[in-house]
Design a protein around this motif. Structure first.
Motif, PDB file in Angstrom:
ATOM      1  N   ARG A 174     -36.906   7.573  24.662  1.00  0.00           N
ATOM      2  CA  ARG A 174     -35.811   6.886  25.364  1.00  0.00           C
ATOM      3  C   ARG A 174     -34.474   7.360  24.610  1.00  0.00           C
ATOM      4  O   ARG A 174     -34.600   7.246  23.256  1.00  0.00           O
ATOM      5  N   PRO A 175     -33.502   7.256  25.305  1.00  0.00           N
ATOM      6  CA  PRO A 175     -32.196   7.458  24.685  1.00  0.00           C
ATOM      7  C   PRO A 175     -31.803   6.247  24.028  1.00  0.00           C
ATOM      8  O   PRO A 175     -31.958   4.949  24.542  1.00  0.00           O
ATOM      9  N   TYR A 176     -30.803   6.204  23.079  1.00  0.00           N
ATOM     10  CA  TYR A 176     -29.975   4.914  22.480  1.00  0.00           C
ATOM     11  C   TYR A 176     -28.486   5.089  22.563  1.00  0.00           C
ATOM     12  O   TYR A 176     -28.071   6.405  22.626  1.00  0.00           O
ATOM     13  N   PRO A 177     -27.741   4.133  22.734  1.00  0.00           N
ATOM     14  CA  PRO A 177     -26.450   4.302  22.654  1.00  0.00           C
ATOM     15  C   PRO A 177     -25.841   4.454  21.403  1.00  0.00           C
ATOM     16  O   PRO A 177     -26.045   3.670  20.321  1.00  0.00           O
ATOM     17  N   PHE A 178     -24.836   5.255  21.113  1.00  0.00           N
ATOM     18  CA  PHE A 178     -23.993   5.436  20.098  1.00  0.00           C
ATOM     19  C   PHE A 178     -22.739   5.640  20.219  1.00  0.00           C
ATOM     20  O   PHE A 178     -22.236   5.928  21.177  1.00  0.00           O
ATOM     21  N   ARG A 179     -21.794   5.332  19.158  1.00  0.00           N
ATOM     22  CA  ARG A 179     -20.498   5.614  19.077  1.00  0.00           C
ATOM     23  C   ARG A 179     -20.090   6.372  17.963  1.00  0.00           C
ATOM     24  O   ARG A 179     -20.270   6.055  16.812  1.00  0.00           O
ATOM     25  N   ILE A 180     -19.561   7.567  18.197  1.00  0.00           N
ATOM     26  CA  ILE A 180     -19.652   8.608  17.145  1.00  0.00           C
ATOM     27  C   ILE A 180     -17.970   8.769  16.925  1.00  0.00           C
ATOM     28  O   ILE A 180     -17.175   9.010  17.826  1.00  0.00           O
ATOM     29  N   ALA A 192     -12.535  19.991  14.546  1.00  0.00           N
ATOM     30  CA  ALA A 192     -11.376  18.851  14.715  1.00  0.00           C
ATOM     31  C   ALA A 192     -10.827  18.928  16.277  1.00  0.00           C
ATOM     32  O   ALA A 192     -11.216  20.193  16.780  1.00  0.00           O
ATOM     33  N   SER A 193     -10.109  18.134  16.711  1.00  0.00           N
ATOM     34  CA  SER A 193      -9.411  18.428  17.719  1.00  0.00           C
ATOM     35  C   SER A 193      -8.356  19.255  17.677  1.00  0.00           C
ATOM     36  O   SER A 193      -7.801  19.449  16.518  1.00  0.00           O
ATOM     37  N   ALA A 194      -7.625  19.815  18.559  1.00  0.00           N
ATOM     38  CA  ALA A 194      -6.464  20.839  18.234  1.00  0.00           C
ATOM     39  C   ALA A 194      -5.438  20.198  17.660  1.00  0.00           C
ATOM     40  O   ALA A 194      -4.840  20.664  16.758  1.00  0.00           O
ATOM     41  N   ASN A 195      -5.170  18.886  17.915  1.00  0.00           N
ATOM     42  CA  ASN A 195      -4.094  18.253  17.071  1.00  0.00           C
ATOM     43  C   ASN A 195      -4.499  17.479  15.615  1.00  0.00           C
ATOM     44  O   ASN A 195      -3.486  16.949  14.979  1.00  0.00           O
ATOM     45  N   GLY A 196      -5.693  17.893  15.395  1.00  0.00           N
ATOM     46  CA  GLY A 196      -6.183  17.262  14.058  1.00  0.00           C
ATOM     47  C   GLY A 196      -6.442  15.806  14.082  1.00  0.00           C
ATOM     48  O   GLY A 196      -6.491  15.160  13.096  1.00  0.00           O
ATOM     49  N   GLY A 197      -6.395  14.993  15.445  1.00  0.00           N
ATOM     50  CA  GLY A 197      -6.336  13.650  15.375  1.00  0.00           C
ATOM     51  C   GLY A 197      -8.002  13.365  15.428  1.00  0.00           C
ATOM     52  O   GLY A 197      -8.890  13.954  15.519  1.00  0.00           O
ATOM     53  N   THR A 198      -8.177  11.799  15.296  1.00  0.00           N
ATOM     54  CA  THR A 198      -9.525  11.309  15.166  1.00  0.00           C
ATOM     55  C   THR A 198     -10.121  11.551  16.515  1.00  0.00           C
ATOM     56  O   THR A 198      -9.532  11.399  17.475  1.00  0.00           O
ATOM     57  N   VAL A 199     -11.418  11.815  16.540  1.00  0.00           N
ATOM     58  CA  VAL A 199     -12.234  12.095  17.767  1.00  0.00           C
ATOM     59  C   VAL A 199     -12.977  10.827  17.832  1.00  0.00           C
ATOM     60  O   VAL A 199     -13.815  10.610  16.900  1.00  0.00           O
ATOM     61  N   SER A 200     -13.270  10.132  19.061  1.00  0.00           N
ATOM     62  CA  SER A 200     -14.327   9.245  19.024  1.00  0.00           C
ATOM     63  C   SER A 200     -14.846   9.174  20.584  1.00  0.00           C
ATOM     64  O   SER A 200     -14.180   9.309  21.462  1.00  0.00           O
ATOM     65  N   LEU A 201     -16.196   9.188  20.490  1.00  0.00           N
ATOM     66  CA  LEU A 201     -16.947   9.130  21.974  1.00  0.00           C
ATOM     67  C   LEU A 201     -18.010   8.246  21.754  1.00  0.00           C
ATOM     68  O   LEU A 201     -18.857   8.207  20.892  1.00  0.00           O
ATOM     69  N   SER A 202     -18.420   7.759  23.101  1.00  0.00           N
ATOM     70  CA  SER A 202     -19.543   7.006  23.115  1.00  0.00           C
ATOM     71  C   SER A 202     -20.545   7.894  23.983  1.00  0.00           C
ATOM     72  O   SER A 202     -20.130   8.366  24.862  1.00  0.00           O
ATOM     73  N   GLU A 281     -18.511   8.857  11.276  1.00  0.00           N
ATOM     74  CA  GLU A 281     -19.050   7.299  11.442  1.00  0.00           C
ATOM     75  C   GLU A 281     -19.916   7.276  12.729  1.00  0.00           C
ATOM     76  O   GLU A 281     -19.503   7.747  13.635  1.00  0.00           O
ATOM     77  N   ILE A 282     -20.942   6.600  12.490  1.00  0.00           N
ATOM     78  CA  ILE A 282     -21.841   6.253  13.955  1.00  0.00           C
ATOM     79  C   ILE A 282     -22.183   5.094  13.958  1.00  0.00           C
ATOM     80  O   ILE A 282     -22.698   4.408  13.156  1.00  0.00           O
ATOM     81  N   ALA A 283     -21.739   4.520  15.029  1.00  0.00           N
ATOM     82  CA  ALA A 283     -22.326   3.011  15.573  1.00  0.00           C
ATOM     83  C   ALA A 283     -23.567   3.110  16.287  1.00  0.00           C
ATOM     84  O   ALA A 283     -23.807   3.933  17.135  1.00  0.00           O
ATOM     85  N   ASN A 284     -24.391   2.378  15.751  1.00  0.00           N
ATOM     86  CA  ASN A 284     -25.915   2.222  16.169  1.00  0.00           C
ATOM     87  C   ASN A 284     -26.223   0.963  16.539  1.00  0.00           C
ATOM     88  O   ASN A 284     -27.090   0.239  16.002  1.00  0.00           O
ATOM     89  N   PRO A 285     -25.803   0.291  17.831  1.00  0.00           N
ATOM     90  CA  PRO A 285     -25.723  -0.896  18.042  1.00  0.00           C
ATOM     91  C   PRO A 285     -27.450  -1.348  18.692  1.00  0.00           C
ATOM     92  O   PRO A 285     -27.748  -2.684  18.407  1.00  0.00           O
ATOM     93  N   GLU A 286     -28.058  -0.528  18.724  1.00  0.00           N
ATOM     94  CA  GLU A 286     -29.663  -1.074  19.211  1.00  0.00           C
ATOM     95  C   GLU A 286     -30.708  -0.636  17.849  1.00  0.00           C
ATOM     96  O   GLU A 286     -31.587  -0.495  17.966  1.00  0.00           O
ATOM     97  N   TYR A 287     -29.911  -0.235  16.727  1.00  0.00           N
ATOM     98  CA  TYR A 287     -30.728   0.078  15.631  1.00  0.00           C
ATOM     99  C   TYR A 287     -31.763   1.172  15.818  1.00  0.00           C
ATOM    100  O   TYR A 287     -32.732   1.022  15.756  1.00  0.00           O
ATOM    101  N   ALA A 288     -31.556   2.274  16.651  1.00  0.00           N
ATOM    102  CA  ALA A 288     -32.029   3.365  16.527  1.00  0.00           C
ATOM    103  C   ALA A 288     -32.808   3.742  15.346  1.00  0.00           C
ATOM    104  O   ALA A 288     -32.184   3.838  14.129  1.00  0.00           O
ATOM    105  N   PRO A 289     -34.237   4.197  15.268  1.00  0.00           N
ATOM    106  CA  PRO A 289     -34.870   4.578  14.097  1.00  0.00           C
ATOM    107  C   PRO A 289     -33.968   5.742  13.392  1.00  0.00           C
ATOM    108  O   PRO A 289     -33.832   6.591  13.722  1.00  0.00           O
TER     109      PRO A 289
END
Length: 317
Positions: A174-180, A192-202, A281-289
């Motif tokens: 099954r898939p797990y939710p993450f925020r990277i 990196a993004s073209a402007n060198g800024g932080t990238v964050s995605l769910s 950094e990876i947020a792993n709210p459902e504690y994926a193994p």
């Protein structure tokens, strides 16, 4: 015993790794190393995986080379203790996967591996830290983490058992939710993004692989473009999809079908994200193994990961 080039070895042999017996290996090591005129000791590996004692032994006895005869778990634990040390590390692959050895093109045949070790050609490779825990090869969160946890409970080792556990989990995956989150101010050519800024995605994903080397083990490449010495981590994210699409995506990734991206976008529609970064950094709210270098690890809600450049002197072909 006469020494050659003032080298002095410790061979660490894991008595339970992989599927092969170890008595013949000890005889081979004793014969070949004596023929080279190199002073050596053979020691068993530590069941608890604690090798902090090695540094004092190296200093007191003038050890130049530590040779690990075992699988990825043993290799990882020994390298964690030796990171930053000038001591050369050799590997005789004896595990179920041998991911780092194969990524470094070290053959499984003990005679050939010993020949490489005796040549003494060492170069610096990277490692990385995941919540402060040292890894030399690969960590996985999600599907492959669950496989690692179940594989560790099996009574038999080896590729056949690993495939059996993987197939069993494939039908229940099954898939797990993450925020990277990927920090900015990086070279746009490596993620990196073209402007060198932080990238964050769910993202909902079956698994995330953080790779220093190119493979899980057994020549199964999950990050085909990865290098052990480029100062970067290769990140592979296999997103939520139907089971057939999941399988096809993994096969395509293994075969090198996906190019390394300059940057994953928050609305990226690609099935597999493949990019490079020195940290994330990876947020792993459902504690994926989680596994680290093939060994099961306690899952965490927040994972902080960064490269450790030039961490280990590894003897390679």
């Amino acid at each position: 015993m006469r020494q050659t080039d003032n080298r002095k070895f410790i061979f660490l042999i894991n008595p339970i790794s992989g599927t092969r017996g170890k008595s013949s290996l000890q005889q081979l090591i004793a014969q070949k190393t004596s023929e080279k005129g190199i002073e050596f000791n053979i020691l068993p590996t530590n069941a608890e995986g604690n090798y902090d004692f090695l540094r004092s032994v190296i200093e007191q006895e003038g050890i130049t080379d530590i040779v690990i005869c075992g699988g990825d778990g043993t290799v990882s634990a020994v390298m964690a203790a030796l990171q930053g040390s000038p001591t050369r590390v050799g590997i005789i692959p004896m595990g179920s996967g041998n991911g780092l050895a194969f990524a470094a093109r070290i053959p499984k045949d003990p005679v050939k591996a010993l020949d490489i070790i005796f040549s003494g050609k060492a170069s610096l490779i990277d490692g990385f830290l995941i919540n402060g825990h040292f890894s030399c090869m690969l960590c996985g969160i999600g599907f492959d983490g669950k496989v690692a946890h179940e594989f560790a409970l099996e009574h038999t080792r080896g590729l056949q058992t690993y495939v059996k556990v993987s197939m069993r989990n494939f039908f229940t995956a099954r898939p797990y939710p993450f925020r990277i989150t990927i920090p900015g101010n990086r070279d746009p050519g490596v993620g990196a993004s073209a402007n060198g800024g932080t990238v964050s995605l769910s993202v909902d994903a079956f698994f995330i692989s953080v790779a220093n080397g190119d493979q899980f083990g057994n020549h199964f490449t999950i990050a085909p473009k990865a290098s052990l010495e480029d100062g970067l981590l290769d990140i592979v994210v296999v997103k939520k999809a139907g089971r057939f699409s999941f399988l096809l995506s993994v096969i395509r990734q293994v075969l090198g079908g996906y190019a390394v991206q300059t940057s994953p976008g928050a609305k990226d529609r690609r099935q597999v994200l493949y990019f490079r970064t020195p940290s994330l950094e990876i947020a792993n709210p459902e504690y994926a193994p989680l596994h680290i270098d093939g060994d099961p690890a306690a899952p965490s809600r927040e994972l902080s990961i960064r490269i450790v450049p030039k961490a280990i002197w590894l003897i390679q072909p």
